[in-house]
Design an enzyme around this catalytic site. Structure first.
Site, PDB file in Angstrom:
ATOM      1  N   ASN A  94      -7.116 -43.484  30.691  1.00 45.08           N
ATOM      2  CA  ASN A  94      -5.457 -44.301  30.683  1.00 45.08           C
ATOM      3  C   ASN A  94      -4.955 -44.287  32.140  1.00 45.08           C
ATOM      4  O   ASN A  94      -4.160 -43.787  32.763  1.00 45.08           O
ATOM      5  CB  ASN A  94      -4.503 -42.772  30.257  1.00 45.08           C
ATOM      6  CG  ASN A  94      -4.410 -41.652  31.011  1.00 45.08           C
ATOM      7  OD1 ASN A  94      -5.234 -41.011  31.980  1.00 45.08           O
ATOM      8  ND2 ASN A  94      -3.183 -40.816  30.646  1.00 45.08           N
ATOM      9  N   ASP A 151      -6.193 -40.568  25.317  1.00 43.53           N
ATOM     10  CA  ASP A 151      -5.546 -39.226  25.620  1.00 43.53           C
ATOM     11  C   ASP A 151      -3.785 -39.754  26.815  1.00 43.53           C
ATOM     12  O   ASP A 151      -4.751 -40.826  27.377  1.00 43.53           O
ATOM     13  CB  ASP A 151      -6.654 -38.224  26.857  1.00 43.53           C
ATOM     14  CG  ASP A 151      -5.773 -37.553  27.297  1.00 43.53           C
ATOM     15  OD1 ASP A 151      -5.974 -36.240  26.903  1.00 43.53           O
ATOM     16  OD2 ASP A 151      -5.391 -37.343  28.623  1.00 43.53           O
ATOM     17  N   ASP A 304      -8.205 -30.650  32.319  1.00 39.38           N
ATOM     18  CA  ASP A 304      -7.057 -32.006  33.197  1.00 39.38           C
ATOM     19  C   ASP A 304      -6.656 -31.868  33.683  1.00 39.38           C
ATOM     20  O   ASP A 304      -4.745 -32.138  34.402  1.00 39.38           O
ATOM     21  CB  ASP A 304      -5.657 -31.675  31.278  1.00 39.38           C
ATOM     22  CG  ASP A 304      -4.808 -32.639  30.894  1.00 39.38           C
ATOM     23  OD1 ASP A 304      -5.262 -33.674  31.449  1.00 39.38           O
ATOM     24  OD2 ASP A 304      -3.516 -32.646  30.242  1.00 39.38           O
ATOM     25  N   HIS A 308       0.609 -36.853  40.186  1.00 43.79           N
ATOM     26  CA  HIS A 308       1.400 -37.587  40.522  1.00 43.79           C
ATOM     27  C   HIS A 308       1.978 -36.987  41.644  1.00 43.79           C
ATOM     28  O   HIS A 308       2.084 -36.290  41.958  1.00 43.79           O
ATOM     29  CB  HIS A 308       2.451 -37.002  38.593  1.00 43.79           C
ATOM     30  CG  HIS A 308       1.775 -37.154  37.452  1.00 43.79           C
ATOM     31  ND1 HIS A 308       1.983 -37.967  36.708  1.00 43.79           N
ATOM     32  CD2 HIS A 308       1.655 -36.486  36.468  1.00 43.79           C
ATOM     33  CE1 HIS A 308       1.682 -38.165  35.581  1.00 43.79           C
ATOM     34  NE2 HIS A 308       1.002 -36.804  35.626  1.00 43.79           N
TER      35      HIS A 308
HETATM   36  O1  DOR Z   1      -0.071 -33.741  30.817  1.00 44.75           O
HETATM   37  C1  DOR Z   1      -0.509 -34.425  31.064  1.00 44.75           C
HETATM   38  N1  DOR Z   1      -1.003 -35.261  31.625  1.00 44.75           N
HETATM   39  N2  DOR Z   1      -1.556 -34.841  29.580  1.00 44.75           N
HETATM   40  C2  DOR Z   1      -1.532 -35.864  29.146  1.00 44.75           C
HETATM   41  O2  DOR Z   1      -1.961 -35.852  28.356  1.00 44.75           O
HETATM   42  C3  DOR Z   1      -1.830 -36.602  30.097  1.00 44.75           C
HETATM   43  C4  DOR Z   1      -1.676 -36.634  31.550  1.00 44.75           C
HETATM   44  C5  DOR Z   1      -1.823 -37.915  32.774  1.00 44.75           C
HETATM   45  O3  DOR Z   1      -2.888 -39.271  31.749  1.00 44.75           O
HETATM   46  O4  DOR Z   1      -0.523 -37.680  33.131  1.00 44.75           O
END
Ligand code: DOR
Length: 446
Positions: A94, A151, A304, A308
Site C-alpha cells: 500500500n 492490505d 504491522d 506515520h
Molecule cells: O493500522 C493500520 N495501518 N492498518 C492497516 O491495515 C494499514 C496500516 C497502514 O498502512 O498505515
C-alpha cells in the site's frame, strides 16, 4: 573470508535447543558446537546468557517507499528491522503508487538490495488496491513475489476474491487478506464496545473482521487455494480459523503484538497513537489471541509496522490515520507478554522456542523464504536451521535484559510507538545478516 564466532549462547531453531557456539564464515554458518576455537582475526560476538536463533522474518512491514518517504524509507525501515532482530521483512504494497505491477515491485526490491535486512515484497491483489480488477499477479509471481494482499483494505467483492484465489492456485502463490467488511466498519475509529460508547468514538464491530474471515474460509473450501489471514484481532476470528484448520483447510494466520499486549482501554486518553486497524480490542479478545498463539491456531507474529509522521498523527482521534510502529519492539513485547512469568493466572504462556518459531521459521515458511524454497532476487535462506552450510542470518537475544522504550531513540523515521516509556523484558543484542554483524550490542553498525 571474514569469520565470526558467536560465543556462549543457547542455540534455538526448529530442531530444538542446545548450548553451542556458532562459527560463521563468509555468508554461511560453518560450525555449530561447544567451545569452538577462536583464531586470530576472528570477530567474537558474546552471547553469554543469550538465545542464538535464526533471524526474525516479518510478514507485515509498511516501508512507505515509494511515496511516503517522510514517514519511512527502505533504508530507515530495514535499520529498525535489524535492531529488532529481523533479517527479512515483507514490504506491504500500500505504497504510493501501490506495488501492483512488476515495475514498482522491482523498484522496491532494488532499494532493498544493499539494506541491512532482506526485503521481499507483497504484491497487490487488485489494480491500485481498488478492489475492482485483478493486478497482473503472474508478472509479479515471475519476480518471486509470493504473497499478495490489498492490505489497508480487504477485497470486498467475493466473486473477485474467488477469481484471485483461482489464479493464485495456478501460480502457486498465497493471498493474504486484511479482513474488514467496509460497510460494517464504515465511520468507525476504534473497537465497538463499552469503551467506544463511553468515549463517544464511533466503533468498528468485531463482526466487520469476522464476516470476511468466514467468507474467505468458505472460499478456501470452494477453491482449494490457500489464504493467509493478516493481523487477526478478535476471539471470533481466532475460533473461525481454529475450526477451519481442524477441517484441514489451507489457512494460516498472524497476530500483531499490539493485539495481544494492548486493549481498547488504551484509547481512553484519546491519543491517536493507539489508533490502529484492526482496532485494539477487549481483554477477552487479547486473551483469545494469546490462546490462539499457544494452541497453534495462529502461525506467526507479524508487526504491522505502520509508520506515520507526527504531522499526520497529531490530530483528533477520528481524523488520525491508523497504525503503530512495531519492528524495534515486537520480540521484547512478545517475551514480556507471552514468556515472562507474570503470575497473573492468565492462560497463554509459551516457551522461548515457541515464540521464536512464531517470529522466524513459521513466517519464513508462509512467505516462502525458507531454506527449501526456490531462491530468487538475491535472497538468502531465512528461518534457519542453525547448522553448517545454512545462511548466516542470525539473531542474538538476551531474554533477561530489560529496557525502556524511548520514542526519540528509535531508528524509524516516525515515532508512533505505543510503548514509549514502557519497560520491556528481553532485548535484541546482535543481528547478523548473511554473515555481516549489522547490529552489535543493540547498536546499528551502518
Ligand atoms: O493500522 C493500520 N495501518 N492498518 C492497516 O491495515 C494499514 C496500516 C497502514 O498502512 O498505515
Amino acid at each position: 573470508m571474514a569469520e565470526i564466532v558467536i560465543q556462549g549462547g543457547t542455540v534455538i531453531d526448529g530442531g530444538g535447543v542446545r548450548r553451542a557456539d556458532v562459527r560463521v564464515s563468509g555468508a554461511l554458518i560453518a560450525e555449530v558446537g561447544p567451545n569452538l576455537s577462536v583464531g586470530k582475526g576472528v570477530t567474537v560476538l558474546d552471547a553469554g546468557g543469550c538465545l542464538v536463533a535464526p533471524g526474525l522474518v516479518d510478514l507485515h512491514t509498511h516501508l512507505r517507499e515509494p511515496g511516503r518517504e517522510e514517514a519511512e524509507t527502505v533504508d530507515s525501515g530495514t535499520r529498525a528491522a535489524a535492531l529488532g532482530g529481523y533479517t527479512a521483512v515483507v514490504a506491504m504494497p500500500n505504497t504510493e503508487p501501490a506495488i501492483d505491477n512488476a515495475g514498482i515491485a522491482r523498484e522496491v526490491l532494488d532499494l532493498g538490495r544493499g539494506a541491512v535486512a532482506e526485503v521481499a515484497v507483497a504484491g497487490a491483489i487488485t489494480v491500485r488496491r481498488e478492489g475492482e480488477r485483478l493486478a497482473p499477479m503472474a508478472e509479479l509471481a515471475d519476480l518471486g513475489v509470493h504473497l499478495f494482499t490489498d492490505d489497508g483494505s480487504g477485497v470486498q467483492d467475493g466473486a473477485l476474491m474467488r477469481r484471485a484465489l483461482d489464479y493464485a492456485k495456478g501460480l502457486g502463490v498465497t493471498l493474504a487478506q486484511h479482513c474488514e467488511d467496509d460497510a460494517l466498519a464504515a465511520g468507525g475509529a476504534m473497537h465497538e464496545g463499552a469503551w467506544s460508547s463511553r468515549l463517544g468514538i464511533p466503533g468498528v464491530p468485531a463482526a466487520a473482521e469476522e464476516a470476511m474471515v468466514a467468507r474467505d474460509i468458505a472460499l478456501v473450501r470452494l477453491t482449494g487455494a490457500p489464504v493467509h489471514f493478516l493481523h487477526l484481532s478478535t476471539a471470533g476470528s481466532v475460533e473461525l480459523v481454529r475450526r477451519a484448520k481442524a477441517e484441514g483447510l489451507a489457512v494460516t494466520a498472524e497476530a500483531a503484538p499490539h493485539h495481544f499486549a494492548l486493549t481498547d482501554a488504551e484509547v481512553a486518553g484519546y491519543d491517536p497513537i493507539f489508533k490502529v486497524n484492526p482496532p485494539l480490542r477487549t481483554g477477552a479478545d487479547v486473551e483469545a489471541v494469546k490462546v490462539g498463539l499457544c494452541d497453534g491456531t495462529i502461525d506467526a507474529i507479524a508487526t504491522d509496522h505502520a509508520p506515520h509522521t507526527p504531522e499526520t498523527k497529531d490530530v483528533p482521534f477520528d481524523e488520525a490515520p491508523p497504525g503503530m510502529l512495531g519492528l524495534e519492539t515486537a520480540l521484547s513485547v512478545a517475551f514480556s507478554e507471552l514468556v515472562a512469568p507474570t503470575g497473573d493466572g492468565s492462560s497463554g504462556r509459551l516457551s522461548a522456542e515457541r515464540v521464536l518459531g512464531l517470529f522466524s521459521w513459521q513466517p519464513a515458511t508462509i512467505a516462502a523464504l525458507g531454506p527449501t524454497d526456490a531462491r530468487g532476487g538475491g535472497h538468502s535462506a531465512q528461518g534457519g536451521p542453525v547448522a553448517p552450510g545454512g545462511a548466516a542470518n542470525l539473531l542474538v537475544f538476551d531474554p533477561e535484559a530489560s529496557w525502556q522504550v524511548d520514542r526519540a531513540g528509535l531508528a524509524s523515521r516516525s515515532h508512533n510507538t505505543p510503548y514509549a516509556g514502557r519497560t520491556l523484558r528481553g532485548r535484541v543484542r546482535h543481528t547478523v545478516l548473511r554473515g555481516e554483524p549489522v547490529v552489535i550490542d543493540a547498536e546499528a553498525q551502518r
